[in-house]
Design a protein around this motif. Structure first.
Motif, short mmCIF file in Angstrom:
data_model
loop_
_atom_site.label_atom_id
_atom_site.label_comp_id
_atom_site.label_asym_id
_atom_site.label_seq_id
_atom_site.Cartn_x
_atom_site.Cartn_y
_atom_site.Cartn_z
N UNK B 242 1.01 -1.14 -0.09
CA UNK B 242 0.13 -0.06 0.02
C UNK B 242 0.89 1.34 0.06
N UNK B 243 1.93 1.11 0.89
CA UNK B 243 2.85 2.26 0.90
C UNK B 243 3.38 2.83 -0.27
N UNK B 244 3.72 1.37 -1.07
CA UNK B 244 4.44 1.33 -2.26
C UNK B 244 3.62 2.13 -3.38
N UNK B 245 2.35 1.55 -3.34
CA UNK B 245 1.18 2.25 -4.27
C UNK B 245 1.28 3.58 -4.04
N UNK B 246 0.95 3.74 -2.60
CA UNK B 246 0.95 5.49 -2.42
C UNK B 246 2.15 6.13 -2.94
N UNK B 247 3.31 5.66 -2.67
CA UNK B 247 4.63 6.43 -3.33
C UNK B 247 4.28 6.64 -4.61
N UNK B 248 3.99 5.59 -5.24
CA UNK B 248 3.90 5.55 -6.69
C UNK B 248 3.13 6.56 -7.26
N UNK B 249 1.73 6.52 -6.76
CA UNK B 249 0.72 7.52 -6.85
C UNK B 249 0.94 8.61 -6.61
N UNK B 250 1.69 9.02 -5.35
CA UNK B 250 2.11 10.46 -5.19
C UNK B 250 3.14 10.82 -6.17
N UNK B 251 4.38 9.95 -6.61
CA UNK B 251 4.99 10.07 -7.64
C UNK B 251 4.35 10.65 -8.95
N UNK B 252 3.54 9.80 -9.18
CA UNK B 252 2.94 9.97 -10.66
C UNK B 252 2.09 11.05 -10.52
N UNK B 253 1.58 11.59 -9.46
CA UNK B 253 0.74 12.57 -9.34
C UNK B 253 1.47 14.11 -9.59
N UNK B 254 2.71 14.05 -9.25
CA UNK B 254 3.57 14.96 -9.68
C UNK B 254 4.12 15.16 -11.08
N UNK B 255 3.89 14.19 -11.64
CA UNK B 255 4.20 14.08 -13.13
C UNK B 255 3.30 14.36 -14.10
N UNK B 256 3.43 14.87 -15.26
CA UNK B 256 2.24 15.06 -16.13
C UNK B 256 2.59 14.57 -17.55
N UNK B 257 3.86 14.16 -17.61
CA UNK B 257 3.80 13.32 -19.07
C UNK B 257 4.13 11.92 -18.73
N UNK B 258 3.73 11.45 -19.89
CA UNK B 258 3.55 9.94 -19.63
C UNK B 258 4.99 9.05 -19.41
N UNK B 259 6.06 9.45 -20.01
CA UNK B 259 7.22 8.86 -20.46
C UNK B 259 7.67 9.06 -18.62
N UNK B 260 7.46 10.16 -18.09
CA UNK B 260 8.06 10.49 -16.73
C UNK B 260 7.19 9.45 -15.81
N UNK B 261 6.15 9.43 -15.90
CA UNK B 261 5.26 8.57 -15.12
C UNK B 261 5.54 7.32 -15.10
N UNK B 388 -2.02 -5.42 -10.50
CA UNK B 388 -3.32 -5.15 -11.08
C UNK B 388 -3.59 -3.76 -10.79
N UNK B 389 -3.75 -3.43 -9.34
CA UNK B 389 -4.10 -2.26 -8.82
C UNK B 389 -3.30 -1.15 -9.21
N UNK B 390 -1.95 -1.69 -9.17
CA UNK B 390 -0.92 -0.47 -9.77
C UNK B 390 -1.37 -0.19 -11.16
N UNK B 391 -1.61 -1.06 -12.09
CA UNK B 391 -1.81 -0.70 -13.47
C UNK B 391 -2.88 -0.01 -13.34
N UNK B 392 -3.90 0.03 -12.60
CA UNK B 392 -5.18 0.75 -12.60
C UNK B 392 -4.67 2.20 -12.41
N UNK B 393 -3.92 2.48 -11.21
CA UNK B 393 -3.73 3.84 -10.78
C UNK B 393 -2.67 4.31 -12.02
#
Lengths: 191, 798
Positions: B242-261, B388-393
């Protein structure tokens, strides 16, 4: 060694008691020496065992013989009257001559007949007859039980070897109050 | 063991000791009771046995009246110290012998009593007959104290105490061993439970106790610990995911371009899940293939051997990817068993476990997240669930990113549109204002233009100097007219009608230098600054085609900018030269070079925008915009080289044209019409009326001037009635109450054959828009040139 089985048979103790009581009662006033000795003779029958083949019949009499002069008078007869031992009725017989003595179980030789002692002993040699005498030193001459007086009491002196030679067994109870001479004295059962 | 250990151990010990003590106590008590109950009997039996023995031995003593012997027989009682007295009575009941010696005869019963034994006066007494066969010889009397009983009790007590003490000792020893079997495991359990609760260490196990029930307990406890440990492990794993997912979600939230995400997702997965290889592919549904979009940072090193480079494509055949692009997460536990090329490719490089997670947005798969591990069957069910969850995120983040981009684009477009609209609005307002000003200026300079033309033509005796001045005045008037005409271009979005002429670039540049002299020479000198002007003109420059006035204005603007950039003074260079442009076509370059403050990158990028100014209130923000407009109209090029602090070079490159274009100056030589015409002049500007009247009358025409539209119509009507009809009507367009259009309409209504020339400050505009009003035969711009006027009269009245 079988004791006389008759010994366990019925004894008319009332008579004995009567006789003894009478004698004691008499002794209380003037206990007659021969009254005591007559009872002793009667009692010997109970403390000595005769060989089993002594009696020819089961109801053959138990004979107490008096050799020579009879010092008892009727006393001995009174004592044994009606008494039996193992169905053998007591009979008192008087003998004048040692050679006459036959079918006798106990033979008393009075002190008035010292000469006859040796004679009698020779005649009775090898026969199961308990010899009793109150002649002085008679027990040292081969008589099995000698009676002597000490402190006004009749005491016994027993020659065990002679008794053994006659194939008689003397009860240890009898040996205790007696003085043992000759032969192998059995251990004192008391003291 | 801790102090808590004591109670249970002590309790167990107490239980054991108490139990054994009570049991022992009951046992000994019952033993005592039994002994007490049976003692008298046993003592009596013993005494009877002794009495019988003595009685038997006493027969001869009684039978042969031997008191001494009887005495000695009785002395045998010495062996039994508790016998305190004995006597023999003969068969007459008289005391015959006594024991012990010296005891008074009074101490004995006078005569024998009933045969038997009994307790009397704390003594045990007995009468035993002395029998020889059936003959009663006498009676034995025995008296025994109860010392034996007490001795026995004492002995028993002693033994009991000893047994109890020994038993207690043994019980203690045994229980201290045995209780350990009970308390040990229980304390072990307690210690383990404490350790677990204190340290949350669920790896603690209690060793088996070796007894069935305790082992059951221990096993249950251990099993519970195992369960808890497992559950805790799963919880921890879940939490970390969950923490990993949250980290990833937070990290992706800061990014706007696909490559970076994708990169941050893959990087985190490689590092934290972890996986050995990861990449994201975008799905091209039309081509039925996946295009590798991003490869994880740590996975890059496998790219070459996997032949999976970014932007390379992976065909989707009947492998797991086909399921994946339909929206299912696909887990291949062992890629070696999959026959299809893509899994085989991964398997051949040692990646055996594969997970393909679809990236779905709005029920459409747009990509696939590929995660691989080297070991076979290396992904657990929670791993797959996590992916699976990650891919949804990730899909959501991607979708948001796309939405954000679209939004940003829309916003930018909107802002641009708004900007444009505002600009247009400004320009429209400015244009309206400029239009009014132009109209007034055109009116105002019209007499100047007409009189100048007339003077130059009609006064041959003018001195050379006066002629030169008049020519300069005429050029200035033309420039003013051109400037006014261009002012209108601000709000005009269409290409202006350029009147191109051959231009000598060097001459124009020189003119600019002279025109701007006050700005680069006089004003700075007043402030004590010096601006040195250098003119480096190329020789034999080819002519270019262009609007001279526009070019001059543009250069003037550039010189002003250059001067403004050098508030402390500096050097200003005007340079012209020929340069070889693209596809070998020559171009003429004009450079305006200053040594001023230069422009920042941002300023340089925006300097061409209208209304962008760095000059604050002094600037309009239109200078360079006008230059750019000119450049575009001339199909020329504009270059600006500038660095903050080291000056600016503005370079204008004009294409060279070899063929000449027709010049409106051709009309310059038009001669006046050779007939006298009756002309009606309608205007509301007295100066203009006067100038036109003078000029036309100089040419020999009869001119009637009227002030205002209604007056014009009235004059025309009156003239027609009197028979002296006007042959030509010249009318202004913009007039109060009755404007030029109404005048024209009225006159055409009266006399359709009468040509009408309309003069207008908006003349060029009307022409350009094809908006020539009905009934008007010719439109002439203000200020009217004499030649144009003549040409129009010739054309219409001939």
């Amino acid at each position: 060694m079988a004791r006389l089985s008759a010994l366990r048979r019925s004894v008319c103790w009332r008579l004995a008691t009567l006789a003894f009581a009478c004698s004691v009662a008499c002794a209380a006033t003037a206990p007659s020496e021969y009254q005591v000795k007559a009872v002793f003779l009667f009692n010997f029958a109970h403390f000595v065992s005769w060989p089993v083949d002594t009696f020819r019949r089961p109801d053959a009499p138990f004979v107490i013989g008096v050799l020579g002069t009879d010092p008892f008078g009727s006393t001995l007869d009174d004592v044994v009257r009606g008494e039996t031992i193992d169905h053998h009725p007591f009979v008192v017989k008087r003998f004048q001559d040692a050679r006459e003595v036959a079918d006798c179980n106990i033979l008393f030789i009075g002190r008035t007949e010292p000469v006859r002692v040796d004679e009698a002993l020779a005649a009775l040699k090898g026969r199961s007859v308990l010899t009793v005498s109150d002649a002085d030193g008679s027990e040292h001459r081969g008589v099995m039980i000698g009676l002597f007086t000490e402190n006004n009491r009749v005491r016994l002196r027993i020659d065990l070897a002679a008794a053994k030679a006659a194939n008689l067994t003397i009860s240890s109870n009898l040996l205790r109050p007696a003085e043992i001479i000759g032969g192998n004295a059995p251990p004192e059962t008391a003291q | 063991m801790t102090s808590q250990a004591t109670p249970i151990r002590r309790k167990l010990m107490q239980m054991t000791l108490l139990t054994s003590g009570v049991v022992l106590l009951f046992t000994t008590a019952s033993f005592f009771a039994y002994e007490i109950l049976t003692f008298s009997q046993s003592t009596m039996r013993q005494l009877r046995t002794l009495g019988q023995a003595i009685a038997t031995n006493s027969t001869a003593a009684l039978a042969f009246d031997n008191a001494d012997d009887a005495q000695s027989v009785l002395a045998a009682f010495k062996a039994e110290p508790h016998v305190v007295g004995a006597a023999l009575y003969d068969n007459t009941g008289a005391l015959f012998a006594t024991y012990p010696e010296g005891l008074s005869r009074n101490a004995f019963p006078v005569s024998p009593e009933t045969v038997g034994y009994r307790i009397e006066d704390s003594h045990l007494i007995g009468f035993e007959p002395v029998m020889q066969g059936h003959r009663h010889l006498g009676t034995l009397f025995v008296r025994s104290d109860l010392g034996a009983f007490y001795d026995r009790l004492e002995l028993y007590g002693l033994i009991s105490a000893l047994v109890i003490a020994l038993s207690a000792l043994m019980a203690y020893a045994i229980s201290s061993r045995l209780q350990r079997q009970l308390s040990g495991p229980i304390l072990g359990l307690a210690a383990a439970a404490k350790a677990v609760s204190d340290h949350q260490d669920y790896a603690v196990r209690v060793p088996p106790a070796g007894s069935y029930e305790l082992d059951l307990l221990t096993d249950a406890f251990n099993h519970m610990l195992t369960e808890i440990q497992g559950t805790e492990g799963r919880l921890r794993a879940q939490l970390s995911r969950l923490s990993l997912l949250q980290n990833i979600t937070r990290a992706t939230g800061d990014r706007q371009d696909l490559q970076s995400i994708f990169r941050v997702v893959l990087g985190t997965l490689e590092h934290s899940l972890p996986i050995d290889f990861g990449c994201v592919c975008l799905y091209n549904a039309a081509a039925e293939s996946l295009a590798v979009s991003t490869i994880g940072p740590a996975s890059q090193k496998y790219c070459n051997e996997l032949a999976l480079l970014e932007q390379s494509t992976v065909p989707i055949d009947q492998n797991g990817l086909s399921h994946c692009v339909k929206g299912d997460l696909v887990y291949e536990p062992d890629a070696r068993r999959i026959e299809y090329p893509f899994p085989q490719r991964l398997a051949s490089r040692g990646f055996f476990s594969l997970v393909f997670a679809p990236l779905i947005v709005e029920n459409k798969v747009f990509g696939v997240l590929i995660a691989a591990r080297r070991a076979a069957e290396a992904f657990t069910s929670p791993d797959c669930e996590f992916l699976k969850q990650l891919s949804e995120h990730v899909a959501l983040a991607t979708h948001q990113s796309q939405l954000y981009s679209a939004l940003q684009q829309a916003y930018d477009d909107l802002r641009q549109t708004q900007h444009t609209v505002m600009q247009q609005e400004r320009l429209r307002a400015l244009g309206q204002m400029a239009s009014g000003i132009a109209h007034d200026i055109n009116n105002a300079i019209s007499p100047v233009s007409l009189y100048t033309d007339t003077l130059l033509e009609r006064e041959p005796n003018l001195s050379e100097r006066a002629r030169s001045y008049l020519i300069t005045i005429r050029r200035a008037i033309e420039d003013v007219a051109g400037t006014v005409a261009r002012m209108r271009e601000f709000y005009r979005q269409r290409e202006p009608q350029l009147t191109l002429a051959r231009i000598d670039v060097n001459a124009v540049t020189e003119q600019v230098a002279q025109l701007t002299r006050p700005r680069w020479c006089d004003l700075p000198q007043q402030k004590g600054h010096v601006i040195e002007l250098a003119m480096q003109f190329g020789e034999d420059l080819p002519q270019i085609m262009g609007a001279e006035g526009e070019i001059r204005d543009a250069l003037t603007n550039l010189v002003f900018n250059a001067v403004d950039a050098m508030p402390e003074g500096g050097s200003l260079t005007l340079r012209t030269r020929v340069a070889a442009g693209a596809d070998d076509r020559q171009s003429v370059q004009i450079e305006v070079i200053d040594s001023g403050v230069g422009m920042s990158e941002d300023t340089r990028r925006r300097c061409l925008e209208p209304f962008f100014t760095t000059k604050g209130e002094r600037g309009t923000g239109l200078g360079l915009a006008m230059v750019y407009g000119m450049i575009q109209r001339h199909s020329a090029e504009l270059e600006i080289d500038s660095t903050a602090g080291s000056g600016t070079t503005v370079r204008l490159s004009f294409p060279v044209y070899n063929q000449a274009a027709a010049s409106p100056a051709d009309v310059a030589g038009a001669r006046p019409i050779d007939r006298r015409l009756r002309i009606l002049l309608v205007d509301d500007d007295p100066l203009l009326i006067k100038a036109l009247q003078d000029t036309l009358e100089e040419d020999g025409h009869l001119v009637t001037a009227t002030n205002g539209g209604q007056a014009g119509i009235d004059a025309f009507t009156a003239a027609q009635r009197t028979g002296g009809a006007f042959q030509v009507v010249i009318t202004d367009l913009g007039m109060p109450h009755v404007d030029g259009r109404k005048v024209a309409a009225a006159i055409k209504g009266l006399s359709p054959g009468t040509p009408i020339i309309m003069l207008t400050g908006w003349g060029q505009r009307l022409q350009a828009e094809g908006d020539i009003p009905p009934h008007v035969d010719k439109v002439l711009n203000k200020p009217p040139r004499l030649q144009q006027l003549r040409a129009a009269l010739v054309e219409l009245a001939a």
